[in-house]
Write a protein that holds these residues in place. Structure first.
Motif, mmCIF file in Angstrom:
data_model
loop_
_atom_site.group_PDB
_atom_site.id
_atom_site.type_symbol
_atom_site.label_atom_id
_atom_site.label_comp_id
_atom_site.label_asym_id
_atom_site.label_seq_id
_atom_site.Cartn_x
_atom_site.Cartn_y
_atom_site.Cartn_z
ATOM 1 N N PHE A 47 -43.354 -11.623 -0.630
ATOM 2 C CA PHE A 47 -42.629 -12.388 -1.641
ATOM 3 C C PHE A 47 -42.157 -11.485 -2.781
ATOM 4 C CE2 PHE A 47 -42.612 -14.638 -5.705
ATOM 5 C CZ PHE A 47 -41.610 -15.558 -5.451
ATOM 6 N N LEU A 48 -43.060 -10.665 -3.301
ATOM 7 C CA LEU A 48 -42.709 -9.819 -4.437
ATOM 8 C C LEU A 48 -41.654 -8.776 -4.090
ATOM 9 C CD1 LEU A 48 -46.262 -9.386 -5.979
ATOM 10 C CD2 LEU A 48 -44.364 -10.755 -6.897
ATOM 11 N N LEU A 49 -41.730 -8.214 -2.889
ATOM 12 C CA LEU A 49 -40.712 -7.249 -2.481
ATOM 13 C C LEU A 49 -39.369 -7.948 -2.281
ATOM 14 C CD1 LEU A 49 -40.211 -4.283 -1.961
ATOM 15 C CD2 LEU A 49 -40.833 -4.646 0.415
ATOM 16 N N GLY A 50 -39.390 -9.168 -1.746
ATOM 17 C CA GLY A 50 -38.162 -9.957 -1.645
ATOM 18 C C GLY A 50 -37.574 -10.238 -3.014
ATOM 19 N N LEU A 51 -38.436 -10.558 -3.970
ATOM 20 C CA LEU A 51 -38.002 -10.794 -5.349
ATOM 21 C C LEU A 51 -37.311 -9.555 -5.919
ATOM 22 C CD1 LEU A 51 -38.207 -12.830 -7.783
ATOM 23 C CD2 LEU A 51 -40.280 -11.595 -8.401
ATOM 24 N N LEU A 52 -37.901 -8.398 -5.695
ATOM 25 C CA LEU A 52 -37.294 -7.156 -6.168
ATOM 26 C C LEU A 52 -35.977 -6.868 -5.467
ATOM 27 C CD1 LEU A 52 -40.394 -4.809 -6.440
ATOM 28 C CD2 LEU A 52 -38.963 -5.603 -8.321
ATOM 29 N N ALA A 53 -35.943 -7.061 -4.158
ATOM 30 C CA ALA A 53 -34.731 -6.769 -3.384
ATOM 31 C C ALA A 53 -33.591 -7.704 -3.766
ATOM 32 C CB ALA A 53 -35.015 -6.867 -1.889
ATOM 33 N N GLY A 54 -33.932 -8.943 -4.119
ATOM 34 C CA GLY A 54 -32.891 -9.915 -4.459
ATOM 35 C C GLY A 54 -32.320 -9.745 -5.846
ATOM 36 N N GLY A 55 -33.039 -9.113 -6.723
ATOM 37 C CA GLY A 55 -32.588 -8.965 -8.103
ATOM 38 C C GLY A 55 -31.889 -7.642 -8.344
ATOM 39 N N ALA A 56 -31.235 -7.566 -9.454
ATOM 40 C CA ALA A 56 -30.560 -6.326 -9.860
ATOM 41 C C ALA A 56 -31.454 -5.628 -10.885
ATOM 42 C CB ALA A 56 -29.190 -6.644 -10.442
ATOM 43 N N TRP A 57 -32.582 -5.109 -10.425
ATOM 44 C CA TRP A 57 -33.604 -4.566 -11.318
ATOM 45 C C TRP A 57 -33.363 -3.112 -11.684
ATOM 46 C CZ3 TRP A 57 -36.586 -8.446 -12.954
ATOM 47 C CH2 TRP A 57 -36.702 -9.567 -12.149
ATOM 48 N N GLY A 58 -32.603 -2.411 -10.901
ATOM 49 C CA GLY A 58 -32.354 -0.995 -11.176
ATOM 50 C C GLY A 58 -33.260 -0.096 -10.359
ATOM 51 N N ASP A 59 -32.840 1.144 -10.234
ATOM 52 C CA ASP A 59 -33.553 2.101 -9.391
ATOM 53 C C ASP A 59 -34.971 2.375 -9.864
ATOM 54 O OD1 ASP A 59 -31.343 2.301 -7.777
ATOM 55 O OD2 ASP A 59 -30.642 4.193 -8.655
ATOM 56 N N ALA A 60 -35.177 2.524 -11.155
ATOM 57 C CA ALA A 60 -36.507 2.862 -11.666
ATOM 58 C C ALA A 60 -37.517 1.756 -11.355
ATOM 59 C CB ALA A 60 -36.453 3.126 -13.172
ATOM 60 N N VAL A 61 -37.133 0.512 -11.560
ATOM 61 C CA VAL A 61 -38.022 -0.619 -11.278
ATOM 62 C C VAL A 61 -38.302 -0.699 -9.792
ATOM 63 C CG1 VAL A 61 -38.223 -3.141 -11.340
ATOM 64 C CG2 VAL A 61 -37.326 -1.916 -13.316
ATOM 65 N N TYR A 62 -37.276 -0.507 -8.966
ATOM 66 C CA TYR A 62 -37.479 -0.583 -7.516
ATOM 67 C C TYR A 62 -38.383 0.554 -7.034
ATOM 68 C CZ TYR A 62 -36.745 -1.992 -2.767
ATOM 69 O OH TYR A 62 -36.965 -2.444 -1.498
ATOM 70 N N TYR A 111 -37.894 -14.086 2.036
ATOM 71 C CA TYR A 111 -36.604 -14.759 1.802
ATOM 72 C C TYR A 111 -36.639 -15.550 0.497
ATOM 73 C CZ TYR A 111 -32.516 -17.693 2.358
ATOM 74 O OH TYR A 111 -31.316 -18.317 2.140
ATOM 75 N N ALA A 112 -37.734 -16.284 0.263
ATOM 76 C CA ALA A 112 -37.857 -17.061 -0.979
ATOM 77 C C ALA A 112 -37.807 -16.134 -2.189
ATOM 78 C CB ALA A 112 -39.151 -17.872 -0.974
ATOM 79 N N GLY A 113 -38.508 -15.019 -2.098
ATOM 80 C CA GLY A 113 -38.472 -14.055 -3.192
ATOM 81 C C GLY A 113 -37.090 -13.482 -3.401
ATOM 82 N N PHE A 114 -36.402 -13.194 -2.296
ATOM 83 C CA PHE A 114 -35.042 -12.652 -2.377
ATOM 84 C C PHE A 114 -34.103 -13.646 -3.064
ATOM 85 C CE2 PHE A 114 -30.783 -11.820 -0.808
ATOM 86 C CZ PHE A 114 -30.682 -10.446 -0.993
ATOM 87 N N VAL A 115 -34.185 -14.904 -2.667
ATOM 88 C CA VAL A 115 -33.338 -15.937 -3.275
ATOM 89 C C VAL A 115 -33.659 -16.076 -4.760
ATOM 90 C CG1 VAL A 115 -32.842 -18.424 -3.302
ATOM 91 C CG2 VAL A 115 -32.926 -17.185 -1.126
ATOM 92 N N TRP A 116 -34.927 -16.113 -5.087
ATOM 93 C CA TRP A 116 -35.329 -16.234 -6.488
ATOM 94 C C TRP A 116 -34.892 -15.004 -7.281
ATOM 95 C CZ3 TRP A 116 -40.935 -16.359 -8.754
ATOM 96 C CH2 TRP A 116 -40.897 -16.915 -10.020
ATOM 97 N N GLY A 117 -35.066 -13.816 -6.683
ATOM 98 C CA GLY A 117 -34.625 -12.594 -7.351
ATOM 99 C C GLY A 117 -33.140 -12.568 -7.585
ATOM 100 N N THR A 118 -32.362 -13.059 -6.615
ATOM 101 C CA THR A 118 -30.915 -13.129 -6.769
ATOM 102 C C THR A 118 -30.553 -14.074 -7.915
ATOM 103 O OG1 THR A 118 -30.631 -12.731 -4.408
ATOM 104 C CG2 THR A 118 -28.763 -13.669 -5.557
ATOM 105 N N THR A 119 -31.262 -15.196 -8.001
ATOM 106 C CA THR A 119 -31.027 -16.158 -9.070
ATOM 107 C C THR A 119 -31.360 -15.549 -10.431
ATOM 108 O OG1 THR A 119 -31.536 -17.978 -7.580
ATOM 109 C CG2 THR A 119 -31.627 -18.463 -9.929
ATOM 110 N N LEU A 120 -32.494 -14.861 -10.514
ATOM 111 C CA LEU A 120 -32.892 -14.235 -11.785
ATOM 112 C C LEU A 120 -31.940 -13.115 -12.163
ATOM 113 C CD1 LEU A 120 -36.764 -14.009 -11.341
ATOM 114 C CD2 LEU A 120 -35.505 -15.559 -12.837
ATOM 115 N N GLY A 121 -31.493 -12.347 -11.149
ATOM 116 C CA GLY A 121 -30.601 -11.230 -11.399
ATOM 117 C C GLY A 121 -29.224 -11.668 -11.870
ATOM 118 N N ASN A 122 -28.809 -12.879 -11.506
ATOM 119 C CA ASN A 122 -27.498 -13.392 -11.898
ATOM 120 C C ASN A 122 -27.565 -14.283 -13.132
ATOM 121 O OD1 ASN A 122 -26.171 -12.106 -9.780
ATOM 122 N ND2 ASN A 122 -26.592 -13.799 -8.378
ATOM 123 N N GLY A 123 -28.787 -14.553 -13.602
ATOM 124 C CA GLY A 123 -28.946 -15.485 -14.718
ATOM 125 C C GLY A 123 -28.798 -14.790 -16.002
#
Length: 123
Positions: A47-62, A111-123
């Motif tokens: 879940f957490l890796l999906g969250l990271l992959a879905g968001g636009a967190w930047g290279d350092a965070v990833y 997948y759930a993390g990815f979707v949530w990360g995408t939502t957070l990254g676009n919010g």
């Protein structure tokens, strides 16, 4: 390059410590033939890796959390050894629940993390 290496190493240190601590605590608290600790660790890691992959967190965070922390926190090798141990003990029901739950729930949570990360990254 050295900065990237330090991010991965730092994350890996804390991920390995978290995995060890959770494994010890869960195995003492909930002794069972089912390897609950590894299952919970791998599912939360998915879940957490999906969250990271879905968001636009930047290279350092990833690098710190995705490659470092999650790379050390989740463990495919332990998962496979535990499967072999279940086969040796002929714990077929637990084996199939463990494999099925790990893959099905792992993919679902990633997948759930990815979707949530995408939502957070676009919010």
């Amino acid at each position: 390059m050295i900065g990237h290496l330090l991010l991965v190493a730092s994350g890996g240190f804390f991920g390995a410590c978290a995995r060890y601590g959770i494994s010890v605590w869960m195995n003492r608290r909930f002794p069972s033939a089912m390897p609950w600790a590894t299952l919970i660790i791998n599912l939360t890691g998915s879940f957490l890796l999906g969250l990271l992959a879905g968001g636009a967190w930047g290279d350092a965070v990833y690098l710190l959390f995705g490659t470092g922390f999650m790379g050390a926190y989740t463990t495919f090798s332990t998962f496979n050894v535990e499967n072999v141990q279940l086969i040796e003990k002929k714990e077929w029901k637990i084996l199939f629940l463990y494999i099925g739950g790990s893959y099905f729930l792992g993919i679902l949570l990633a997948y759930a993390g990815f979707v949530w990360g995408t939502t957070l990254g676009n919010g």
